[in-house]
Write a protein that holds these residues in place. Structure first.
Motif, PDB file in Angstrom:
ATOM      1  N   GLU A 185       0.876  -1.177   0.000  1.00  0.00           N
ATOM      2  CA  GLU A 185       0.000   0.000   0.000  1.00  0.00           C
ATOM      3  C   GLU A 185       0.900   1.211   0.000  1.00  0.00           C
ATOM      4  N   TRP A 186       0.607   2.153  -0.852  1.00  0.00           N
ATOM      5  CA  TRP A 186       1.534   3.284  -0.925  1.00  0.00           C
ATOM      6  C   TRP A 186       0.873   4.563  -1.391  1.00  0.00           C
ATOM      7  N   ASP A 187       1.508   5.657  -0.971  1.00  0.00           N
ATOM      8  CA  ASP A 187       1.071   6.981  -1.377  1.00  0.00           C
ATOM      9  C   ASP A 187       2.285   7.898  -1.214  1.00  0.00           C
ATOM     10  N   PHE A 188       2.907   8.257  -2.335  1.00  0.00           N
ATOM     11  CA  PHE A 188       4.129   9.057  -2.262  1.00  0.00           C
ATOM     12  C   PHE A 188       3.860  10.506  -1.859  1.00  0.00           C
ATOM     13  N   THR A 189       2.596  10.921  -1.825  1.00  0.00           N
ATOM     14  CA  THR A 189       2.364  12.313  -1.439  1.00  0.00           C
ATOM     15  C   THR A 189       2.488  12.485   0.074  1.00  0.00           C
ATOM     16  N   LYS A 190       2.231  11.407   0.822  1.00  0.00           N
ATOM     17  CA  LYS A 190       2.269  11.573   2.291  1.00  0.00           C
ATOM     18  C   LYS A 190       3.680  11.643   2.860  1.00  0.00           C
ATOM     19  N   SER A 223      12.622  -2.350   0.222  1.00  0.00           N
ATOM     20  CA  SER A 223      13.572  -1.946   1.267  1.00  0.00           C
ATOM     21  C   SER A 223      13.754  -0.442   1.356  1.00  0.00           C
ATOM     22  N   MET A 224      12.839   0.341   0.808  1.00  0.00           N
ATOM     23  CA  MET A 224      13.046   1.787   0.921  1.00  0.00           C
ATOM     24  C   MET A 224      12.843   2.249   2.355  1.00  0.00           C
ATOM     25  N   ALA A 225      13.585   3.293   2.747  1.00  0.00           N
ATOM     26  CA  ALA A 225      13.389   3.858   4.079  1.00  0.00           C
ATOM     27  C   ALA A 225      11.959   4.359   4.172  1.00  0.00           C
ATOM     28  N   ARG A 226      11.378   4.254   5.368  1.00  0.00           N
ATOM     29  CA  ARG A 226       9.977   4.639   5.547  1.00  0.00           C
ATOM     30  C   ARG A 226       9.828   6.064   6.067  1.00  0.00           C
ATOM     31  N   THR A 227      10.852   6.534   6.760  1.00  0.00           N
ATOM     32  CA  THR A 227      10.779   7.892   7.303  1.00  0.00           C
ATOM     33  C   THR A 227      12.160   8.283   7.823  1.00  0.00           C
ATOM     34  N   ILE A 228      12.267   9.525   8.271  1.00  0.00           N
ATOM     35  CA  ILE A 228      13.437   9.951   9.049  1.00  0.00           C
ATOM     36  C   ILE A 228      12.992   9.902  10.501  1.00  0.00           C
ATOM     37  N   TYR A 229      13.750   9.246  11.330  1.00  0.00           N
ATOM     38  CA  TYR A 229      13.334   9.060  12.714  1.00  0.00           C
ATOM     39  C   TYR A 229      12.974  10.408  13.346  1.00  0.00           C
ATOM     40  N   GLY A 230      11.740  10.495  13.807  1.00  0.00           N
ATOM     41  CA  GLY A 230      11.293  11.693  14.510  1.00  0.00           C
ATOM     42  C   GLY A 230      11.038  12.904  13.635  1.00  0.00           C
ATOM     43  N   HIS A 241       9.104  13.163  10.076  1.00  0.00           N
ATOM     44  CA  HIS A 241       8.523  12.712   8.806  1.00  0.00           C
ATOM     45  C   HIS A 241       8.440  13.860   7.795  1.00  0.00           C
ATOM     46  N   GLU A 242       8.249  15.055   8.287  1.00  0.00           N
ATOM     47  CA  GLU A 242       8.140  16.205   7.395  1.00  0.00           C
ATOM     48  C   GLU A 242       9.457  16.408   6.622  1.00  0.00           C
ATOM     49  N   ARG A 243      10.564  16.225   7.321  1.00  0.00           N
ATOM     50  CA  ARG A 243      11.857  16.352   6.646  1.00  0.00           C
ATOM     51  C   ARG A 243      12.014  15.259   5.592  1.00  0.00           C
ATOM     52  N   PHE A 244      11.499  14.080   5.903  1.00  0.00           N
ATOM     53  CA  PHE A 244      11.549  12.963   4.944  1.00  0.00           C
ATOM     54  C   PHE A 244      10.798  13.354   3.667  1.00  0.00           C
ATOM     55  N   ARG A 245       9.599  13.901   3.865  1.00  0.00           N
ATOM     56  CA  ARG A 245       8.787  14.298   2.717  1.00  0.00           C
ATOM     57  C   ARG A 245       9.482  15.401   1.918  1.00  0.00           C
ATOM     58  N   ALA A 275      10.642  17.442  -4.408  1.00  0.00           N
ATOM     59  CA  ALA A 275      11.273  18.053  -5.589  1.00  0.00           C
ATOM     60  C   ALA A 275      10.547  17.637  -6.865  1.00  0.00           C
ATOM     61  N   PHE A 276      10.117  16.389  -6.937  1.00  0.00           N
ATOM     62  CA  PHE A 276       9.450  15.869  -8.133  1.00  0.00           C
ATOM     63  C   PHE A 276       8.169  15.173  -7.703  1.00  0.00           C
TER      64      PHE A 276
END
Ligand code: PRX
Length: 631
Positions: free
Chosen positions: A44-49, A457-464, A466-470, A476-477
């Motif tokens: 299940e995925w959504d690249f916008t989140k 195996s993609m990373a799911r977030t940056i620990y603590g 998520h906004e920075r991850f997004r 950018a794209f």
């Protein structure tokens, strides 16, 4: 179904299937593993989140897949070969049974010290077998490991411990690296002055040097192990539970704690290990990376062990006791698959060829490289002198964030081209983008490299954060993961990675954020402002060039240079030391105050013939002065 790529056509067919029906494809791969409960949905995925979930509802433990399930057939097969720093010290070989027992025992040590599922454990250790055991012991009980490379300074270590609120630190008295010893426990002591979350540390005896043990906090590894049982049931994890955090430098701010999860990471690292290297039962595989980096996590520990391979760990460096060390080790252990970094190849290529020729390298079947683009000369030297023209070279492009190989030849199957990472692994859908956010379809294009579909195996977030991850990867794209790399796709559809297009510099294969180095240099009381860029370096690939403005003209430039270098080494680690420091009266800035790094990069590269448009600069004259003083 882990392997069905037998020839180039079957690679093409497999790739096509993986793209046409990713869920069916990865579902079939996942069937080859041991699950306590099968998944409810593959993806299940959504690249916008962004939100990506693989094998939701599935339950497993990665150590069951790396250890328990192999015991019926390979209890007595060597799982880990450990080659020490000193060639005269005894080699350690652990069979799957022995590794299993030691992992379970150390898992009990963790439990006895209050660690439970979800707790973060920082690991700051040299390349010894206990490091591998420590990772697996955490995974056994569902604790999240955060390995920090044992070359980082105490303040970098403290930052990482605090970012993840680690409860426990695993370390050793010291570590051997070439002719040096590293005082790891002393560095931990310094870091822990500022780490309120840490309750205990467990210290392995390796160098035997004197250390200070703080009562009620520091425990000896051997004492704890002596008290622990070797039976430990594996914690049953959700596929999307956190497996580990690993920090990587970003183009802005502090390092990012990339979060990897259990199920998808296990499947993808194992699948790519088996397929890209075409690993065959019984082969000796040696990846020279340190477990402190993602390469060691995925391709010394998890991927190879889950695949039932024999994986070698090396404590030392390529130049100790002499420049023939790698080749001596290849001969000694009859290594079949050898995987290293271009920076090591470039350094060894400069040594006398007799260092290579005196060893028998005939056991080698496959060679690999990772970490940075490999230049043509190094590729050919590797091919001619190490592979003797008969070993396929797989140039594996991937990242801490991707967890596993993204673009890589399949050894012996994908026709290679020097300096090309060639074609995507099954399941990977690259997109080459222009600066306006349009995909450049077809072949013969050059642009920014994105990935447009999730992989396990993609990373799911940056620990603590998520906004920075997004922001970093998905803004950018639109609807795409942005890698930060530039690439060229040639007429055959082959990819060649051209390097970072953001403010990350890769020095000897290690990622460094320019902003992080600038912040440290700016802390020096005489420094007003700094701009850091990378410039090409013979051996390191790239090196750090710092342009520094001071409040007053320095009395002694050389002294100030040394102070800055020491400050960077102490605050970040020796790998971040600037190679060149140029004192300048001003930095080229736009009217809005932005530093024009493009110009500084060109000056550092000694390519000043075409600096582009400098008319938007606040003070165009500053550029001439910088060129005149360039180092
Ligand atoms: O720029 C790419 C470069 O290393 C970056 C990732 O660094 P890190 O997260 O530390 O992981 C290194 C080990 C996987 C990438 O964005 N890079 C990695 N492998 C290659 C490469 N550049 C060119 N060719 C490669 N094979």
């Amino acid at each position: 179904m882990l392997t069905n790529i037998k020839d180039f056509q079957s690679y093409l067919d497999t790739y096509q299937e993986s793209i046409d029906n990713p869920e069916k494809f990865w579902g079939a791969v996942a069937e080859a593993f041991t699950w306590n409960k099968k998944w409810d949905s593959v993806l299940e995925w959504d690249f916008t989140k962004p939100e990506v979930k693989w094998f939701q509802g599935g339950k497993l433990n990665i150590t069951v897949n790396c250890l328990d399930r192999h015991l019926p057939e390979r209890a007595n097969q060597t799982a880990i070969i450990w080659e020490p720093n000193d060639p005269n010290e005894a080699v350690v070989k652990l069979t799957y049974q022995e590794l299993f027992d030691k992992v379970c025992q150390f898992a009990n040590v963790l439990k006895n010290n209050g660690i439970t599922k979800g707790d973060r454990v920082c690991i700051y250790m040299p390349m010894v077998p206990e490091l591998c055991i420590a990772l697996l012991a955490c995974a056994r009980i569902g604790a999240v490991h955060s390995v920090v490379f044992a070359g980082f300074s105490s303040s970098s270590l403290a930052d990482r411990i605090n970012d993840a609120s680690c409860k426990l630190v695993l370390t050793s008295d010291g570590g051997f690296r070439g002719g040096k010893t590293l005082a790891l426990k002393a560095i931990v002591d310094e870091a822990l002055l500022d780490c309120p979350s840490v309750e205990k540390s467990i210290v392995l005896k390796r160098t035997g040097e004197a250390v200070t043990m703080q009562p009620n906090r520091d425990l000896w590894w051997h004492d704890e192990v002596a008290k622990a049982d070797t039976h430990c049931e594996a914690e049953i994890m959700d596929a999307e539970d956190m497996l580990f955090i690993l920090y990587t430098s970003g183009s802005t701010g502090k390092p990012k704690g990339m979060v990897h999860t259990c199920g998808g990471y296990m499947i993808y690292t194992t699948y790519t290990f088996k397929n890209a290297f075409q690993y065959k039962e019984g082969e000796i595989y040696w990846c020279t990376a340190d477990i402190g980096w993602i390469t060691g996590h995925s391709y010394i520990v998890y991927g190879p062990l889950a695949a039932g391979a024999t994986s070698m760990m090396f404590e030392g460096v390529p130049s100790y006791p002499d420049m023939g060390r790698f080749w001596q080790v290849v001969e000694k252990h009859a290594v079949n698959i050898f995987y290293t970094a271009p920076t090591a190849i470039r350094a060894l290529e400069k040594a006398d060829i007799s260092y290579v020729e005196k060893y028998d390298l005939s056991s080698l079947r496959v060679l690999g490289t990772v970490g940075e683009p490999i230049n043509e000369e190094a590729w050919h030297w590797y091919d001619d002198h190490i592979g003797k023209g008969k070993c396929p070279i797989i140039d594996t492009w991937w990242q801490t964030e991707t967890g596993g190989f993204m673009i890589s030849p399949i050894a012996g199957i994908t026709p290679t081209k020097p300096t090309y990472a060639t074609l995507p692994m099954p399941g990977i859908q690259p997109a080459v983008m222009n600066e306006n956010g349009q995909e450049l379809a077809g072949n013969g294009v050059e642009g920014r490299l994105c990935i447009k579909f999730p992989w396990p195996s993609m990373a799911r977030t940056i620990y603590g954060n998520h906004e920075r991850f997004r922001n970093t990867y998905f803004s950018a794209f639109e609807n795409k993961y942005f890698t930060g790399d530039g690439c060229k796709k040639d007429e055959d559809g082959y990819y060649r990675i051209t390097g970072r297009v953001d403010d990350v510099i890769i020095v000897s294969g290690h990622n460094l954020g320019t902003a992080e180095i600038e912040n440290v240099i700016d802390e020096h009381k005489e420094v007003c402002e700094t701009a850091v860029v990378g410039f090409p370096h013979d051996v390191k690939g790239h090196a750090v060039y710092a342009y520094v403005t001071c409040y007053h003209t320095p009395d002694n430039e050389e002294d100030l240079r040394q102070e800055i270098i020491t400050l960077v080494a102490k605050t970040i680690g020796p790998i971040a030391k600037p190679e060149k420091i140029q004192f300048v009266s001003g930095l080229p800035k736009t009217r809005s105050g932005k530093i024009m790094r493009r110009i500084l990069r060109k000056i550092a590269e000694k390519d000043t013939s075409n600096l582009g448009d400098t008319s938007t600069l606040l003070d165009p004259g500053v550029v001439e002065t910088i060129i005149e003083g360039a180092l």
